[in-house]
Structures are given as C-alpha cells and as structure tokens.
Design an enzyme around this catalytic site. Structure first.
Site, PDB file in Angstrom:
ATOM      1  CG  HIS A  16      57.741  96.397  30.864  1.00 22.06           C
ATOM      2  ND1 HIS A  16      57.541  97.431  31.747  1.00 22.06           N
ATOM      3  CD2 HIS A  16      56.512  96.005  30.450  1.00 22.06           C
ATOM      4  CE1 HIS A  16      56.239  97.677  31.851  1.00 22.06           C
ATOM      5  NE2 HIS A  16      55.594  96.825  31.063  1.00 22.06           N
TER       6      HIS A  16
ATOM      7  CB  CYS B 235      52.228  96.252  32.784  1.00 17.18           C
ATOM      8  SG  CYS B 235      52.021  96.907  31.127  1.00 17.18           S
TER       9      CYS B 235
ATOM     10  CG  ASP C 136      60.774  98.471  31.894  1.00 17.37           C
ATOM     11  OD1 ASP C 136      60.518  98.807  30.718  1.00 17.37           O
ATOM     12  OD2 ASP C 136      59.905  98.176  32.724  1.00 17.37           O
TER      13      ASP C 136
END
Length: 223
Positions: free
Chosen positions: A192, A117, A164
């Site tokens: 994600h 991330c 994502d």
C-alpha cells in the site's frame, strides 16, 4: 509551481485546494484526490509533476469540513491520527468537494481525476457519479470493492499492490470480475502506498511502471 486557492462546493461550503499550472498551453486538467494525509507535500508534488506533463492540476482539501488545512506526514503516530478521518467517511461531502474541483478547471479542456489511497476510492466513485470527467485513475483504493456494482461514466484505470496488507487480493479480484470495463493492474512486489516516495512502502520499480501507464491513459482519453 503551484498556489493555494479556494473552491466553493454546491452547498456553498468553501474549501482549500492546491493548483499547479503548466508553463505552456494546457492539454487539459487533472483533479488529484489526497490520501488520508491531506493535501500534503506529496500530493502537492504530484500536482507539480502533472503540471510538468502539461496539465492544470488541482487537489481539493477534502478534509476541510472536519479539519481545515489538515496535513500529515508518515510516522506511525501521524498515520494513526490520519486514520481517524476515515473511520466514517462522508462520501457525499467528499464528492461535492471533488465536483467543485472539476468545475473549477473544466474551462481549460478535458478533465481527468487521479486519487491515492482514500483518494483512489473517491476517484472511482467520482467516475461513476460525477459530471465532467473524461478519465479516472485510482491507486490502491481500498473501498473500490464496495462500489464495484456502479458503472464508471468515463474510462477508468486502477492500480493495486499485490502485497497491500490493507486490500485483500480477493477484493481486487472481485473488482476485476464485476468491472471488466475497467483496466486493473496489480504490481507483484508493491505494498500500500507504493507510489509515494516519502513512505517506507515506496516501491520505485512499481511506481516507474504505474506512472507512465497513468500518463499514457490520460494522453489517450484527455483529448
């Protein structure tokens, strides 16, 4: 397996970190850069897993400058709170803290970095700007596209989920076009956070491909 330690950055700021050491002689070391949720249970488990693979693993608490010891879970409210930390990220400060982690483990052997991330973006920028890295891996780093003009100084591998919602596929294609020197993998069914088995977006099939790829990449370059 691990322990909480302190690191000192180049500007003398002291930050926390989690360090896990392998049972035997280490192959090298890996710096683990957190998601927006801090050095939480998941990031610590990644460090422990890397120690199981034979690496010294260290995760610097890169939010300590603004919120010492911050750790978060993954409920909608917690996610909303954690997102406040990245409204205006201080890249230079995060890189100083990342360099402190690299410096703390470089005596054990070659050093790699892996981030998730926000940490995936930090890992990429670390590969372009910091010293002492032999390999870099980023998972779903949304800001990588902003830094794609910069050339990594170490072999770099990136992982993205095709589904994502926060990283447009066009951004991934831009990264691929600008950085043909970087390995880019796209996982068709992944969202994600697909690597984190504590999140609703966890995709075991994708994670079970991405992690061995990452370990093979480290095995190749951390020698």
């Amino acid at each position: 397996m691990g322990q909480d330690i302190k690191l000192t950055a180049s500007d003398n700021f002291q930050l926390g970190a989690y360090r896990a050491d392998p049972a035997g002689s280490p192959k090298g070391a890996v710096v683990v850069i957190q998601e927006i949720f801090g050095v939480n249970h998941h990031i610590r488990s990644v460090c422990d897993r890397l120690a199981g693979e034979g690496y010294v693993a260290i995760a610097p608490s890169i939010f300590d400058r603004t919120s010492p010891n911050f750790q978060s879970g993954y409920t909608p409210d917690e996610i909303a709170e954690a997102r406040k930390f990245v409204a205006n990220p201080d890249w230079e400060a995060m890189l100083r803290d990342t360099q402190a982690a690299i410096d703390a483990v470089r005596s054990v052997g070659p050093v790699g970095i892996v981030g998730f991330c926000l940490g995936g973006s930090v890992a990429f920028v670390a590969a372009t700007r910091l010293s002492g890295l032999k390999a870099a891996i980023g998972y779903y780093g949304g800001a990588v596209v902003r830094f794609a003009e910069e050339t990594p100084k170490a072999p770099t591998q990136l992982h993205f989920g095709e589904k994502d919602a926060g990283i447009p596929r066009t951004d991934v294609e831009t990264v691929k076009a600008k950085r043909p020197d970087v390995e880019v993998f796209i996982y068709p069914d992944a969202q994600h956070g697909f690597h984190c088995d504590e999140r609703a977006s966890y995709d075991k099939a994708s994670a079970d491909i991405a992690w061995p790829r990452s370990m093979a990449f480290f095995a190749k370059h951390l020698t």
